[in-house]
Design an enzyme around this catalytic site. Sequence first.
Site, PDB file in Angstrom:
ATOM      1  N   HIS A   1      57.679 -13.512  23.887  1.00 29.82           N
ATOM      2  CA  HIS A   1      56.991 -12.285  24.286  1.00 29.82           C
ATOM      3  C   HIS A   1      57.685 -11.727  25.516  1.00 29.82           C
ATOM      4  CE1 HIS A   1      53.862  -9.497  25.610  1.00 29.82           C
ATOM      5  NE2 HIS A   1      54.105  -9.973  26.817  1.00 29.82           N
TER       6      HIS A   1
ATOM      7  N   GLU B   1      50.116  -8.108  32.877  1.00 32.18           N
ATOM      8  CA  GLU B   1      50.361  -9.436  32.294  1.00 32.18           C
ATOM      9  C   GLU B   1      50.761 -10.453  33.369  1.00 32.18           C
ATOM     10  OE1 GLU B   1      53.281  -8.660  29.274  1.00 32.18           O
ATOM     11  OE2 GLU B   1      51.876  -7.534  28.035  1.00 32.18           O
TER      12      GLU B   1
END
Length: 155
Positions: free
Chosen positions: A117, A128
């Site tokens: 990712h 994130e």
Amino acid sequence: MSFETTLVLIKPDAIQRNLSGKIINRIENTGLKIVGLKMIKIDKKLAKKHYQEHQEKPFFENLVDFISSSPVLAIAISGPNSIQKIRTLMGQTNPLDSPPGTIRGDYGIDLERNLIHGSANDSDALRELELFFDKKEIQNFKKSIDEWTGWTTEA
Ligand code: IDP
Ligand code: MG
């Protein structure tokens, strides 16, 4: 040029297949800098937050189950244009569309098990990174090779 920090997750399939060293090596080779790294087992709550943009998608439950199925490496990576550079290194979302030389192109065949990712843009990267790292877990430090890789902070 924009100086950025991005989040990479080396996903459960890459860890299980002993590919994390190869992937980290490719990231380091670019000249980008690892400024935070830890192994964690993502729980369902964190997985749902991390993938919140996909919550209406039919594959959401599978995605949450997969990313929380086995430990991952969470890595914070800094440097010029690091968000786009990591995305380029990764390849396309589907390994079938990813050319040789990219991580997903070289090591993957499955859309769900696509190894890595990387944050998609500035706001995702900030959101994130906060999910996975405390500020004190990020190391801002110089390397003597910085000037040779073009790794410079903007004034
Ligand atoms: P990205 O990882 O390249 O940013 P996203 O569109 O953000 O791709 O999707 C997140 C993850 O969800 C992908 O990495 C992939 O594993 C999975 N995924 C994306 N689209 C599909 C799909 O159509 N079916 C099943 N899984 C998918
Ligand atoms: Mg994405």
